[in-house]
Write an enzyme that holds these catalytic residues in place. Sequence first.
Site, PDB file in Angstrom:
ATOM      1  N   LYS A   1      45.402  43.395  38.009  1.00 38.78           N
ATOM      2  CA  LYS A   1      46.729  42.977  37.554  1.00 38.78           C
ATOM      3  C   LYS A   1      46.852  41.470  37.357  1.00 38.78           C
ATOM      4  CE  LYS A   1      48.670  47.002  37.325  1.00 38.78           C
ATOM      5  NZ  LYS A   1      49.398  47.471  36.143  1.00 38.78           N
TER       6      LYS A   1
ATOM      7  N   SER B   1      42.649  53.463  45.088  1.00 40.69           N
ATOM      8  CA  SER B   1      42.749  53.973  43.709  1.00 40.69           C
ATOM      9  C   SER B   1      41.380  53.915  43.018  1.00 40.69           C
ATOM     10  CB  SER B   1      43.807  53.215  42.896  1.00 40.69           C
ATOM     11  OG  SER B   1      43.277  52.033  42.322  1.00 40.69           O
TER      12      SER B   1
HETATM   13  C1  LIG Z   1      45.445  49.575  42.729  1.00 40.59           C
HETATM   14  C2  LIG Z   1      45.860  50.029  41.369  1.00 40.59           C
HETATM   15  N1  LIG Z   1      45.136  50.957  40.738  1.00 40.59           N
HETATM   16  C3  LIG Z   1      45.476  51.412  39.511  1.00 40.59           C
HETATM   17  C4  LIG Z   1      46.591  50.936  38.839  1.00 40.59           C
HETATM   18  C5  LIG Z   1      46.938  51.493  37.470  1.00 40.59           C
HETATM   19  O1  LIG Z   1      46.746  50.590  36.414  1.00 40.59           O
HETATM   20  P1  LIG Z   1      47.703  50.549  35.126  1.00 40.59           P
HETATM   21  O2  LIG Z   1      49.033  50.028  35.578  1.00 40.59           O
HETATM   22  O3  LIG Z   1      47.022  49.628  34.169  1.00 40.59           O
HETATM   23  O4  LIG Z   1      47.846  51.943  34.589  1.00 40.59           O
HETATM   24  C6  LIG Z   1      47.370  49.974  39.482  1.00 40.59           C
HETATM   25  C7  LIG Z   1      48.603  49.462  38.891  1.00 40.59           C
HETATM   26  O5  LIG Z   1      49.500  50.107  38.420  1.00 40.59           O
HETATM   27  C8  LIG Z   1      46.992  49.501  40.761  1.00 40.59           C
HETATM   28  O6  LIG Z   1      47.709  48.553  41.401  1.00 40.59           O
END
Ligand SMILES: Cc1ncc(COP(=O)(O)O)c(C=O)c1O
Lengths: 315, 91
Positions: free
Chosen positions: A44, A261
Amino acid sequence: MSLYSSVLELIGHTPMVDASALSPNPSVRICVKLEGQNPGGSVKDRVALWMVEQAEKEGLLVPGSVLLEPSSGNTGIGLALVARVKGYRLKVVLPTNVSPERRQALEMWGAQIIESPGSEGSNGAVRLAMKLHAEHPEWVFLYQYANHANPLAHYEGTGPEIWQDCPEVTHFVAGLGTSGTLLGVGRFLKEQNPAVQVWAVEPPAGELVDGLRSLDDGYIPPIFQDLAGADLLDRKTIIGPRESIEWTRRLAEIGVFAGISSGSALAGAARCAQVIESGVVVTVAADGGWKYLSTGAWTDDIDDVVERARRIIYF
Amino acid sequence: MSVEVRLPTVLRPHAAGQTVVEAEGATIGEVLESLVRSYPGMSGQVLTDDGSLHRFVNVYVNDDDVRYLDQLQTKVQPGDTVSILPAVAGG
Ligand SMILES: Cc1ncc(COP(=O)(O)O)c(C=O)c1O
């Protein structure tokens, strides 16, 4: 080059590591892009920098501006870093059920935290931020769910980096939150090679949100609608907390210390590897493991950790 | 043919509070129609009046979102688990 004039120049250009040792199919390679290497610790940082610089170009952000953003943590942390370096103030609407490390990182860089109810998940944070913005139109609301600079950061950064490091890619698998990563990288890769398949992995987020009164309170990120996300994705799969933590631990076995994640994304990459004959699956570890140490993810009894993970937002 | 359908919190009141119910059908469309016949309170919540999937509803067969399979024509096998989840903000 190894001497930089600002920490913001360290955002992006992350390394990719071959994780094929974890592939369930000997004819499928799996490569992971390590976004935890960004200075704010997650993918991010890219989005935060792109959104802020876009707003500066448009004249929305001026010295002394106050930023407002709903975030489960990582976008807030990225914005807090960028805002600290560039001299803006930041208010982050944060659900109460995120790990304490996410709160601390925000406070370290001077963000003011406004709490939203944990039972409403990220939906509640978005709703409260919109209400606050209506009351304070002078606050600059970048709104990652609707801001095209979010997918653009991946279309111009993450995607080209993947293509440069791994043009053999046949499948791209990534977590789905705001959908910025999938929209930006997915579109870029398909433009280079239309045969590339794009798979989304999501947590059972709708299970967590019990503050929903009716299905009409549902939410689809405006960027996902605007950019026809449903036409871009080839598949979307739920990965639950148990599988996510198991794969987070497997990543650690090959030396990769990444967040929960990332375990979900790896689990998705492994499912993909299982159903295809051969190929190269590229996936993204969205953040490092540091912010999840308090969950005991690597050390405690797996049943206890799964119970804890069910109660927090780790995407 | 009968399959298990897992309901989200917001739909449970229409099924006397149950988390998992049984429904009949060989495709997702048939399963959802049978669900709405058994629990009429869900009509309009899962399928719209013209019979398509409500935009804020995601339906999964064994964790795969049917919108990216064959939508309402997606086949189900005995023993499959169908889950319904509301579309919410992630991230
Ligand atoms: C730790 C983590 N994994 C995955 C995501 C997903 O990414 P995106 O927002 O680009 O779909 C996010 C943020 O939303 C995140 O903070």
